[in-house]
Design a protein around this motif. Structure first.
Motif, PDB file in Angstrom:
ATOM      1  N   THR A  26       0.846  -1.177   0.000  1.00  0.00           N
ATOM      2  CA  THR A  26       0.000   0.000   0.000  1.00  0.00           C
ATOM      3  C   THR A  26       0.885   1.232   0.000  1.00  0.00           C
ATOM      4  O   THR A  26       1.658   1.457   0.924  1.00  0.00           O
ATOM      5  N   PRO A  68       2.216   4.938   0.489  1.00  0.00           N
ATOM      6  CA  PRO A  68       1.909   6.089   1.349  1.00  0.00           C
ATOM      7  C   PRO A  68       1.330   7.225   0.514  1.00  0.00           C
ATOM      8  O   PRO A  68       1.397   7.209  -0.712  1.00  0.00           O
ATOM      9  N   SER A  69       0.804   8.223   1.194  1.00  0.00           N
ATOM     10  CA  SER A  69       0.279   9.388   0.479  1.00  0.00           C
ATOM     11  C   SER A  69       1.425  10.129  -0.185  1.00  0.00           C
ATOM     12  O   SER A  69       2.589  10.000   0.189  1.00  0.00           O
ATOM     13  N   LEU A  70       1.076  10.954  -1.173  1.00  0.00           N
ATOM     14  CA  LEU A  70       2.090  11.718  -1.881  1.00  0.00           C
ATOM     15  C   LEU A  70       2.797  12.683  -0.932  1.00  0.00           C
ATOM     16  O   LEU A  70       4.003  12.918  -1.052  1.00  0.00           O
ATOM     17  N   ASP A  86      -2.596  11.057  -9.528  1.00  0.00           N
ATOM     18  CA  ASP A  86      -1.954  10.964  -8.214  1.00  0.00           C
ATOM     19  C   ASP A  86      -1.294   9.600  -7.996  1.00  0.00           C
ATOM     20  O   ASP A  86      -0.181   9.516  -7.466  1.00  0.00           O
ATOM     21  N   ARG A  87      -1.964   8.555  -8.414  1.00  0.00           N
ATOM     22  CA  ARG A  87      -1.420   7.207  -8.213  1.00  0.00           C
ATOM     23  C   ARG A  87      -0.067   7.062  -8.888  1.00  0.00           C
ATOM     24  O   ARG A  87       0.866   6.489  -8.306  1.00  0.00           O
ATOM     25  N   ARG A 133       2.684   8.945  -7.063  1.00  0.00           N
ATOM     26  CA  ARG A 133       3.092   8.225  -5.853  1.00  0.00           C
ATOM     27  C   ARG A 133       3.973   7.032  -6.209  1.00  0.00           C
ATOM     28  O   ARG A 133       4.973   6.754  -5.533  1.00  0.00           O
TER      29      ARG A 133
END
Length: 349
Positions: free
Chosen positions: A36, A38-40, A300-301, A304
């Motif tokens: 999973t 992490p956030s950007l 965004d994906r 990241r």
């Protein structure tokens, strides 16, 4: 702010860079997060910390391609010739001597790449990367294995000044005794000796990506067309990355290439290929610029994934095989889609 600076560098000033790492492990948490992402924001903080602490630093140049597709010499004339420093000179001289002793008359040229060639090597962080051009018909059998063993021994002697010594073998058939004495005479424009071995990536490295330190000076004698960066061929990229992933899952205990090295190679290849496919008018091998540049305007994906790939590729910590393979496969699939879309657009023009 870091993202903005990198994007500005790519789209406007096209300044210098290429990544090296300092093995202190500060960005270990982000690099080993698992499947999973992490956030950007978290990834950006990890990246900023890695840059500020010197774990990721800029080396080399980002350049814009000329109208004919070529790029200027990536090394240029270094402001500081580190081969004049006794510590670095000893390592390079020892390597040249070892290669000459083993290859004899078969040795054609030795060229230096990377931060040391550019005069930006850092003690304890940089490696010594040499390209070894040789004539197979005049060299010992199994020359690549001979050079591999020599590189291992040289690496032990080079520490702690250099992290390792790399000797990349480049076989070249048909090299004339006495060499090519005049600039631009290797060989006729647009032609190579049969089985010459200096086409594509290797010719490009010798023409614009290295500095001759012994023998034939290919940066002068190779034709100008050798300065065109090789195009990303998706089928070859896919095959190479998949081989690396298989090696990571089933490593050979007798090989010096372990799972971590195979995974990092695959991550770096994906980062650079993504940048090349998205920005074909530029050229760079800088991982930091590739990660942010390829992610410019992406969802965004993908941003990241690119940032996570950069942290993983430059982390000194052991990598988790399964989540890293999943990340590489996702990036590779995206690159394939990008290339397909670009080719479709070209067909419609």
């Amino acid at each position: 702010m870091l993202a903005l600076l990198v994007v500005v560098a790519i789209t406007a000033t096209l300044t210098t860079s290429s990544c090296e790492t300092r093995p202190t492990g500060t960005h270990k948490t982000a690099a080993r997060k698992g499947s999973t992402l992490p956030s950007l924001a978290v990834l950006r903080r990890s990246l900023k910390r890695a840059v500020s602490e010197g774990q990721i630093r800029k080396v080399g140049r980002i350049v814009k391609r000329r109208p004919d597709g070529t790029v200027p010499h990536l090394i240029g004339i270094p402001k500081r010739d580190q081969l004049q420093d006794p510590e670095w000179s000893r390592i390079v001289t020892s390597a040249i001597g070892g290669v000459r002793e083993r290859l004899g008359e078969g040795l054609v040229s030795v060229a230096l790449r990377g931060s040391l060639a550019a005069g930006r090597a850092v003690v304890g962080t940089s490696d010594v990367d040499l390209l070894i051009v040789y004539n197979p018909s005049q060299s010992p059998p199994k020359t690549p294995k001979i050079l591999q063993k020599l590189a291992h021994n040289l690496s032990s002697e080079a520490r702690p000044i250099a992290t390792k010594v790399e000797l990349t073998p480049i076989p070249m058939e048909g090299y004339p005794m006495g060499g090519y004495p005049k600039k631009g005479r290797y060989p006729k424009e647009g032609g190579y000796p049969k089985g010459g071995g200096l086409e594509g990536e290797m010719g490009f490295r010798l023409k614009v990506g290295s500095r001759s330190v012994w023998g034939e000076q290919f940066e002068e004698t190779l034709p100008e067309g050798s300065g065109v960066p090789p195009k990303v061929i998706i089928s070859e990229l896919t095959a190479a990355v998949e081989r690396a992933l298989r090696y990571a899952m089933y490593p050979d205990p007798n090989s010096p290439i372990d799972s971590n090295r195979a995974l990092r190679w695959a991550l770096k290849r994906c980062l650079r290929s993504a940048m090349e496919v998205r920005f074909p008018q530029t050229y760079t091998r800088d991982l930091l610029a590739c990660a942010w540049g390829a992610g410019r305007g992406a969802e965004d994906r993908r941003r990241r994934e690119l940032t996570q790939a950069l942290l993983l590729a430059t982390s000194p910590s052991p990598l988790e095989v399964a989540p890293t393979i999943s990340l590489v496969k996702s990036l590779l699939s995206w690159i394939v889609d990008l290339d397909r879309a670009a080719n479709t657009d070209d067909c419609h023009e």
